[in-house]
Design an enzyme around this catalytic site. Sequence first.
Site, short mmCIF file in Angstrom:
data_model
loop_
_atom_site.label_atom_id
_atom_site.label_comp_id
_atom_site.label_asym_id
_atom_site.label_seq_id
_atom_site.Cartn_x
_atom_site.Cartn_y
_atom_site.Cartn_z
N TYR A 46 0.85 -1.18 0.00
CA TYR A 46 0.00 0.00 0.00
C TYR A 46 0.89 1.24 0.00
O TYR A 46 1.80 1.36 0.83
CB TYR A 46 -0.89 -0.02 1.24
CG TYR A 46 -2.22 0.66 1.05
CD1 TYR A 46 -2.88 0.64 -0.17
CD2 TYR A 46 -2.84 1.31 2.10
CE1 TYR A 46 -4.11 1.25 -0.34
CE2 TYR A 46 -4.08 1.92 1.95
CZ TYR A 46 -4.70 1.89 0.73
OH TYR A 46 -5.92 2.50 0.55
N GLU A 77 -0.08 4.93 -0.55
CA GLU A 77 -0.74 6.23 -0.70
C GLU A 77 0.29 7.36 -0.66
O GLU A 77 1.16 7.39 0.20
CB GLU A 77 -1.76 6.43 0.42
CG GLU A 77 -3.05 5.66 0.22
CD GLU A 77 -4.07 6.02 1.28
OE1 GLU A 77 -3.68 6.58 2.31
OE2 GLU A 77 -5.27 5.73 1.08
N ASP A 83 -6.88 15.02 -24.83
CA ASP A 83 -7.05 13.62 -24.45
C ASP A 83 -6.63 12.78 -25.65
O ASP A 83 -7.38 12.62 -26.61
CB ASP A 83 -8.51 13.37 -24.07
CG ASP A 83 -8.79 11.91 -23.70
OD1 ASP A 83 -7.92 11.05 -23.94
OD2 ASP A 83 -9.88 11.63 -23.17
N THR A 95 -4.91 7.11 -21.95
CA THR A 95 -4.91 5.77 -21.38
C THR A 95 -3.52 5.19 -21.58
O THR A 95 -2.69 5.74 -22.29
CB THR A 95 -5.93 4.86 -22.08
OG1 THR A 95 -5.66 4.87 -23.48
CG2 THR A 95 -7.34 5.30 -21.84
N LYS A 111 -4.10 1.22 -24.74
CA LYS A 111 -4.55 1.15 -26.13
C LYS A 111 -3.33 1.06 -27.05
O LYS A 111 -2.63 0.07 -27.04
CB LYS A 111 -5.46 2.34 -26.43
CG LYS A 111 -6.75 2.27 -25.59
CD LYS A 111 -7.62 3.49 -25.73
CE LYS A 111 -8.83 3.40 -24.79
NZ LYS A 111 -9.63 4.61 -24.75
N ARG A 157 -3.79 -1.58 -18.12
CA ARG A 157 -4.98 -0.72 -18.10
C ARG A 157 -4.81 0.37 -17.05
O ARG A 157 -4.61 0.09 -15.87
CB ARG A 157 -6.23 -1.54 -17.82
CG ARG A 157 -6.44 -2.69 -18.81
CD ARG A 157 -7.82 -3.29 -18.67
NE ARG A 157 -8.83 -2.36 -19.12
CZ ARG A 157 -9.18 -2.18 -20.40
NH1 ARG A 157 -8.56 -2.84 -21.36
NH2 ARG A 157 -10.12 -1.32 -20.72
#
Length: 480
Positions: A141, A143, A297, A323, A326, A332
């Site tokens: 973890y 953060e 974008d 992204t 792609k 992803r």
Amino acid sequence: MDLARSQSGFSLGFNSHDTSPGPIPLQLLNGEKENDDDDDQNEQLSFLGHQLCLKRKRDGQRSSCPPNSPNRAAVQVGLDSRQATVRGWGNQALAVADPEVYEMMEKENERQFKGIELIASENFVCRAVMEALGNRLTNKYSEGYPGARCYTGNQFIDQIESLCCNRALAAFGLDSDKWGVNVQPYSCSSANFAVYTGLLLPGDRIMGLDSPSGGHLSHGYYIPGGKKVSASSIFFESLSYRVDPLTGCIDYDKMEEKAVDFRPKILICGGSSYPREWDYARFRKVADKIAAVLMCDMAHISGLVAAKESANPFDYYDIVTSTTHKSLRGPRGGIIFYRKGPKSRPPDMLPSLSDGNGHYDFEERINFAIHPLLQGGPHNNHIAALAIALKQLASPDYKTNMKQVKRNAQALAAALLRRRCRLVTGGTENHLLVWDITSLGLTGKNFEKVCEMCHITLNKSTVFGDNGAICRGGVRIASC
């Protein structure tokens, strides 16, 4: 607490307790044998003024439990059982641990191997990326950001994320003094919303290409009747520009006219099913005219941009999102690039987005929007996999692949045009094309189902004139 006045005689060692007043330093002393004739060796431990007695077996002394005693056997059986339980939970292969899920995954592997994949939002990742996605990084973890985490034990996670950021900048030829990057977004939609959250207030205005014209829902869109179908249209006021109904290409004159009237604070360029190049210079001119932040974008074409097979938006834009799964051929997720350092745009461009000294403050605003405002801990396995994919962008093989992707799309478009099929914009200049099948009396939904029965996967797509984003009269086909 005043340790100098403590009367506990704090000590740690194998020695008798010293009751003399005053502080006694923490120390480890050699154990002293109290009674050589005793069957058990007693060693005295003093801790916070309390006497503890430790018993040790002497060298060569036999255990008090014979090897074949019932008590010893019971202890061993219990230990073996616990170890077997841990091994059973943690070390089983997927096929053994969950045959049901394993079978489904194997069927999906077979489907991808035997079918023809033509969905523009998908790609095939390499083995190294898949290995990075399935490893112990997912246990951690993290953060926060490198050097400023909410948890300890992140020194290697910091190294991985910093490497990923450096590779992202290098992949697009960006100067780290002028550009920054955030690699933590879970998707490009998350990345876009983080930009809005960081730079705008609820109710502020954004403008992007509308969905039937090839835009993305995350750029703000209302279907006829006013229903809001994305969070960006709920929390921010949006007005879309459109394509020319005759050519299918963006009508830049009308876009500028709308922008001047609506005056959005963020002007957005990019889409999910627009097959032509974008006039980045024209967008820059309009954004400067209305004092707006200019955002691109490039989710679908980022791989082509990296391979220099598509125009480069970084020369004109303030913020660029994408992204990573792609045309980048990575895991992803999403990514945000933002300008930093001295501002190179007109001084009247949204003064609130400056630190007061003529420097961009996108970095602080966007990073704070990602964490803690919108996301928790980053997916470390994704970031490691992205670093691997970004490294591959510099390889000659990747550039060759992107060239071939464009050729394949253009060849498919030419073949459909020879058969008198109607393509939006009349062709393609990137990796995808949109086939308008309304003239055939078909819908995209039915067409994609028939193709799926033939082991061909593509997806329905809106075309200009559709009644919103739900009823779609076209199909989108891509070559990567």
